[in-house]
Motif scaffolding. Structure first.
Motif, short mmCIF file in Angstrom:
data_model
loop_
_atom_site.label_atom_id
_atom_site.label_comp_id
_atom_site.label_asym_id
_atom_site.label_seq_id
_atom_site.Cartn_x
_atom_site.Cartn_y
_atom_site.Cartn_z
N UNK A 1 -7.04 -8.08 3.10
CA UNK A 1 -6.44 -6.81 3.86
C UNK A 1 -7.18 -6.76 5.01
N UNK B 1 0.70 -1.07 0.06
CA UNK B 1 -0.10 0.13 0.11
C UNK B 1 0.99 1.30 0.05
N UNK C 1 -7.47 7.18 -11.26
CA UNK C 1 -7.08 8.24 -10.17
C UNK C 1 -6.51 9.43 -11.01
N UNK D 1 -5.04 1.30 -1.10
CA UNK D 1 -5.60 0.14 -0.62
C UNK D 1 -6.40 -0.69 -1.48
N UNK D 2 -7.40 0.10 -2.48
CA UNK D 2 -8.15 -0.58 -3.34
C UNK D 2 -7.24 -0.95 -4.53
N UNK E 1 -14.88 1.23 1.35
CA UNK E 1 -13.72 1.11 0.00
C UNK E 1 -14.62 0.39 -1.13
N UNK F 1 -13.10 -8.07 -7.90
CA UNK F 1 -11.59 -8.04 -7.44
C UNK F 1 -11.42 -7.42 -6.40
N UNK F 2 -11.66 -6.03 -6.38
CA UNK F 2 -11.49 -5.08 -5.23
C UNK F 2 -12.12 -5.78 -3.80
N UNK G 1 -8.70 -0.69 6.92
CA UNK G 1 -9.75 -0.19 6.24
C UNK G 1 -11.15 -0.76 6.66
N UNK H 1 -12.74 -8.81 -3.13
CA UNK H 1 -12.01 -9.81 -2.64
C UNK H 1 -10.53 -9.39 -1.96
N UNK H 2 -10.23 -8.59 -2.51
CA UNK H 2 -8.88 -7.85 -1.93
C UNK H 2 -9.01 -7.45 -0.73
N UNK H 3 -10.03 -6.47 -0.69
CA UNK H 3 -10.36 -5.76 0.73
C UNK H 3 -10.41 -7.02 1.85
N UNK I 1 -16.24 5.73 -8.26
CA UNK I 1 -15.29 6.04 -9.34
C UNK I 1 -16.08 5.95 -10.97
N UNK J 1 -4.22 -2.17 -4.67
CA UNK J 1 -3.72 -3.67 -4.15
C UNK J 1 -4.77 -4.58 -3.96
N UNK J 2 -5.81 -4.28 -3.50
CA UNK J 2 -6.85 -5.02 -3.43
C UNK J 2 -7.57 -5.70 -4.80
N UNK K 1 -6.86 5.43 0.40
CA UNK K 1 -8.00 4.82 -0.02
C UNK K 1 -7.63 4.01 -1.33
#
Lengths: 251, 251
Positions: free
Chosen positions: B181, A142, A202, A169-170, B194, B173-174, B189, B176-178, B201, A172-173, A166
């Motif tokens: 983490x 992160x 972003x 974190x997203x 998130x 995907x986000x 988080x 799952x990854x969240x 977005x 990497x997630x 944020x």
């Protein structure tokens, strides 16, 4: 063969210690090969021990259990990557480009991704031997994205309203989650393209297309080979890759 | 106790089959409790068998192995959620709100998330018994987000340039990854926040704050309890939740 003439100042480095270190490296190479081809579940300690002509008990003298060996393999993987790629410390957009290229390179080593996915999920248990390793690894990952986005913001390249921790974190997630979806169905998505799309959300200006480890991404279901062909030599296009983890200290 | 008077048209539903079905449900309840509290690695078939006063061999008469039992537990979890929540078929932004509320509800059942993370990672191996289950589950999950974003686009609420299939894959995907983490560090988080930021977005207008299963999210490191207190009754604020998987057929 080990040196047999001890020298006082370096006795441990050249004597039994050196032999033990070489044995560990042999075991790690064997474990890497076994886990990368057979996966985590099917890769057995027995098969690894046989590859290095040891007994399973002998192997367990070097690594306490299968989990510890897996952890050592992940460390070993990082070491291999460091010796293979020039770990240039790009900042800002260049750092994001590196991460995308790494995501693409990872698609050439699906067994290792599988290993990483499985172990990180297991390691969510607080009593798992790899728990602290992964916790720090994620903190570190992160932070790399936080640093990159902070540089981009200072350059005026970040969209208004982006919350950098944020977004990191997203990012990497999404990378983790993409790996799981890709392993389940390699025709479903291209990891590098999707990670780039995640970063582009972003940024005011989109990133460049991913640098590819192999010529041509999988673009249509018909070209995917879930069985995995051996990756071609990828030296020329990946020489600027760096690993995201463990190249900076966790903060 | 089973009915012993066979009725021709419903003999199998009331006789031995009914008894077997009840036994399976008892085993699943026990397995759910064991895996949710002890996690995947530590939850043993022996402990589950003891809870239902059976031998391990007797349990294996109903489920071939631990992996199959885990898979059945995931199915069972979906069933429990369906009987607990009203699965209203919201469309567009309402569907995204539901998914965010579900992500929040999941934070009250960390053992089950851990189970899901571990099994989905393992199941990436093509020969894993849960491989097809998860492949379809992900197809289905992506499709739910595709449908929601398509409705939002038709309503004029989507930002220009959003690639809907890509956005759907990244959203799942986000999520799952969240989870990974969050399981590694619950202070790092808030999953619902998130996931909402991920959806925002893509949208011209931000979504509303998450509906919470428990009063007040974990907002500072000091309030997190990795040991997990029992979730409070969450009936009132989660009654509109629905599960994202298996409520629509995979396409």
């Amino acid at each position: 063969m080990p040196r047999v003439t001890p020298t006082p100042r370096t006795a441990t480095a050249r004597g039994p210690y050196a032999k033990s270190a070489r044995t560990r490296t042999l075991i790690l190479d064997a474990a890497f090969a076994v886990f990368a081809s057979a996966g985590y579940r099917k890769g057995s300690l027995r098969e690894i021990a046989e590859r290095v002509d040891m007994s399973e008990a002998g192997l367990l003298h070097h690594f306490r259990n299968k989990a510890e060996l897996l952890l050592a393999v992940l460390d070993h993987r990082d070491e291999l990557a460091r010796s293979r790629f020039a770990f240039e410390q790009h900042a800002g957009r260049g750092a994001l480009d590196d991460l995308i290229a790494l995501a693409d390179y990872n698609s050439t080593i699906p067994g290792v991704i599988e290993l990483f996915c499985t172990l990180s999920a297991e390691a969510t248990s607080p009593d798992h031997p790899a728990h602290d390793f992964f916790r720090k690894r994620y903190e570190n990952s992160r932070q790399i994205v936080v640093d990159a986005l902070s540089v981009i913001r200072a350059e005026g390249g970040l969209r208004d309203g982006v919350d950098i921790p944020s977004a990191a974190a997203r990012s990497i997630a999404v990378w983790d989650g993409l790996q799981i979806q890709w392993l389940l169905d390699r025709t479903a998505l291209d990891m590098a393209d999707e990670l780039r799309a995640c970063f582009d959300e972003f940024l005011i200006e989109d990133l460049a297309p991913p640098r590819r480890a192999l010529p041509g991404p999988v673009e249509s279901p018909g070209t995917a080979d879930a069985g995995g062909t051996a990756p071609a030599d990828s030296g020329e296009s990946t020489s600027e890759l760096r690993m995201p983890e463990r190249t900076r200290s966790a903060r």
